[in-house]
Each structure stands twice: as C-alpha cells, then as structure tokens.
Write a protein that holds these residues in place. Sequence first.
Motif, PDB file in Angstrom:
ATOM      1  N   PHE A   1       5.879  -1.007   7.360  1.00 61.57           N
ATOM      2  CA  PHE A   1       5.243  -1.789   8.422  1.00 61.57           C
ATOM      3  C   PHE A   1       5.988  -1.677   9.748  1.00 61.57           C
ATOM      4  O   PHE A   1       5.586  -2.269  10.744  1.00 61.57           O
ATOM      5  CB  PHE A   1       5.072  -3.256   8.007  1.00 61.57           C
ATOM      6  N   PHE A   2       7.089  -0.921   9.768  1.00 64.51           N
ATOM      7  CA  PHE A   2       7.736  -0.556  11.030  1.00 64.51           C
ATOM      8  C   PHE A   2       8.457   0.774  10.832  1.00 64.51           C
ATOM      9  O   PHE A   2       8.563   1.286   9.717  1.00 64.51           O
ATOM     10  CB  PHE A   2       8.701  -1.643  11.528  1.00 64.51           C
ATOM     11  N   CYS A   3       8.928   1.348  11.924  1.00 69.50           N
ATOM     12  CA  CYS A   3       9.577   2.660  11.858  1.00 69.50           C
ATOM     13  C   CYS A   3      11.012   2.505  11.397  1.00 69.50           C
ATOM     14  O   CYS A   3      11.900   2.154  12.180  1.00 69.50           O
ATOM     15  CB  CYS A   3       9.541   3.340  13.232  1.00 69.50           C
ATOM     16  N   GLU A   4      11.237   2.750  10.123  1.00 71.79           N
ATOM     17  CA  GLU A   4      12.587   2.688   9.558  1.00 71.79           C
ATOM     18  C   GLU A   4      13.016   4.086   9.144  1.00 71.79           C
ATOM     19  O   GLU A   4      12.202   4.917   8.736  1.00 71.79           O
ATOM     20  CB  GLU A   4      12.648   1.723   8.373  1.00 71.79           C
ATOM     21  N   LEU A   5      14.301   4.344   9.238  1.00 73.14           N
ATOM     22  CA  LEU A   5      14.832   5.693   9.060  1.00 73.14           C
ATOM     23  C   LEU A   5      14.404   6.360   7.755  1.00 73.14           C
ATOM     24  O   LEU A   5      13.900   7.496   7.782  1.00 73.14           O
ATOM     25  CB  LEU A   5      16.357   5.646   9.196  1.00 73.14           C
ATOM     26  N   PRO A   6      14.595   5.747   6.574  1.00 70.73           N
ATOM     27  CA  PRO A   6      14.195   6.422   5.330  1.00 70.73           C
ATOM     28  C   PRO A   6      12.717   6.786   5.284  1.00 70.73           C
ATOM     29  O   PRO A   6      12.336   7.845   4.778  1.00 70.73           O
ATOM     30  CB  PRO A   6      14.551   5.392   4.249  1.00 70.73           C
ATOM     31  N   ALA A   7      11.865   5.903   5.820  1.00 69.90           N
ATOM     32  CA  ALA A   7      10.419   6.170   5.807  1.00 69.90           C
ATOM     33  C   ALA A   7      10.057   7.325   6.722  1.00 69.90           C
ATOM     34  O   ALA A   7       9.171   8.134   6.402  1.00 69.90           O
ATOM     35  CB  ALA A   7       9.657   4.910   6.212  1.00 69.90           C
ATOM     36  N   LEU A   8      10.734   7.447   7.857  1.00 72.35           N
ATOM     37  CA  LEU A   8      10.445   8.540   8.791  1.00 72.35           C
ATOM     38  C   LEU A   8      10.901   9.882   8.244  1.00 72.35           C
ATOM     39  O   LEU A   8      10.246  10.900   8.454  1.00 72.35           O
ATOM     40  CB  LEU A   8      11.123   8.265  10.137  1.00 72.35           C
ATOM     41  N   LEU A   9      12.027   9.897   7.565  1.00 74.95           N
ATOM     42  CA  LEU A   9      12.543  11.165   7.027  1.00 74.95           C
ATOM     43  C   LEU A   9      11.569  11.787   6.024  1.00 74.95           C
ATOM     44  O   LEU A   9      11.510  13.012   5.886  1.00 74.95           O
ATOM     45  CB  LEU A   9      13.907  10.954   6.369  1.00 74.95           C
ATOM     46  N   LYS A  10      10.807  10.955   5.335  1.00 66.81           N
ATOM     47  CA  LYS A  10       9.844  11.469   4.362  1.00 66.81           C
ATOM     48  C   LYS A  10       8.702  12.239   5.031  1.00 66.81           C
ATOM     49  O   LYS A  10       8.004  13.014   4.360  1.00 66.81           O
ATOM     50  CB  LYS A  10       9.265  10.310   3.543  1.00 66.81           C
TER      51      LYS A  10
END
Length: 314
Positions: free
Chosen positions: A177-186
């Motif tokens: 629900f927001f731009c967090e580092l682990p989620a973006l790396l995927k």
Amino acid sequence: MRKANQSITLDFILVGIFSHSRPHFLLFSLVAFMFTTGLLGNTILIFLIRMDSRLHMPMYFLLSQLSLLDIGFPLVTIPKMVANFLQREGSISFGGCAAQLFFLMLIGVSEGVLLCLMSYDRYVAVCHPLHYPVLMRRQVCLFMVGTSWLSGVLVATIQTSITLHFPFCASHTVDHFFCELPALLKLSCEDTSAYELVLSVSGVLILLLPMSLIATSYGHVLGVILRMPSAEARHKAFTTCSSHITMVGLFYGAAVFMYMVPGTYHSPHQDNMVSLFYSLITPTLNPLIYSLRNREVQMALVKVLGKAGFKPKR
C-alpha cells in the motif's frame, strides 16, 4: 539507459489493503481513527514537553524527537492510502514513490538510532545518576539527535538512489500500500540478488548493532535496579525504563521481520500488515505508552488542562 528512462516516465500502481466491502470499510475507518489519534497524541506530547519546565530534561527532549519522527511515519503513507481508497485507484508517480521510499527510510533509520541512544540515556540515569547532568548535557543531547537524523539521511540517500537506479520495465504494480524497498525490488527486470545480499548485511549493522547496544545498556540497568534497597526507587526506575523497552520491542520486532527475515518466509499480505503496524500502530501507541506510565507527563497534562479551564473534579 533506455530502460532506466522508461522506469522514470511510468507511474506505479499501489495495491491497497482494503476493498470497498463493509468489513473492510470498518477497518479503513479504524485506520483513519488511529491516524488522527496518533498525530494528535504525539503533537500533544511535544507541546507538553515544550511548555512544562519540569519536562525540560534530556529524556523528554529525546522523547519529543521520537514523537516528531512518529508524526512523520504515518504522514508519509496513510494520506496517500486514504486518497487511493476514496478515489478507487492506486496510482502514484515515480517521484511520489521515490519520496515515500526516501522519507520512510530516513524516518525508520533515524528512529532506530534514536531508540538506541535513548537506552544510553536510561543507562546513565540509573547506573550513573550523579554524573547524569554532565554525561547528558545539552551538547550531548543535540549530538545524539543530530547523529540519528544524519544516519537516516545518509542511509536513505544511498538506498533510494540505488533502488531507483534499477530499471522497472516489467509490471509496475507494487504489491503493497506504499512504496517500500522490498516490494519495489521485486519489480526490477534486472538481477537484484547482489543488492539484496548487501541489504541483508547492512541490516545487521542498522538493526542488530543497535539492538545489541540496547540489550547491553538494559542489562546493566536491570542489575542496578535489582540491587536498589528501596522498593519505591525500583518501581520508579523500572516503570521509566519499561516504557522505552516496550517501544523498542514494537519497533525493532517489525523491522527485523521486514528486513532480515527472507522474503520466502512471509507473504505480501503479511508484509502489508507488518508495515501498517510499524508505520501507524506503533506511532499511535508511543504517546499512550509514555503518558499512561509516566507521572511527570500526567502532571504536565493536568496543569495544561487546568490553565485551559478543564479542572479535574475532586
């Protein structure tokens, strides 16, 4: 270079954690209530520390900085989540995503360092009370706060620039629900395994090192408390320290799960819940924990209410 340019020109899509069903709408209302309560509680705590001369002490100065960080945490994430929910969309610009990533990293690292330094304050207060005015003089307090903020800016600048350097040429749907580092790396279409290994190593420094220092400080504090002859003195010291230990446990517990437990051991749904916990619930609980367990803060609140005409009945 072309792939990098493509990633900059496209927006991201944030996957919200609430649908528009009735149960989820009730949960959304609860989140909105906690967001308002947290902002109000931390603002009041900062105001009380600023206005009451009895709270002009190093511990409360550091606590006011913690409250300031806890105001920033939900402000970075919750308003955008609320806007997306009400507008029934989840788009966020590349610049907006970068801003979220940077400020969340800045606030998170700064708070982790500050919590560590606050444990040193309690160590000096309990173990070396006669030297407390010297060891925790104003210059030292300002240095501690400056160190926490500088650490956050440094880590956030490095991590954000590296993360956004990767091209996002595949799906731009962030399962968060927001731009967090682990989620973006995927979402990167390049191999990020080397960078993820670096993140794990840096996680040891950013999380485990402060936790070790906190454990060492409170190990000494506990030893001194148990040797105090007065039961009242033991209770007062334990109450003051337990509030900080509670905040340390809430903050570091969520951070360790997110950044040190391998991604294969938790799902996107779990990541969303843990992120909601440390970005909203923990900042909301902070003023409650310190005000309910701290007589000085309670007296300051009663004094302010008395001046405003809200005198408690006897």
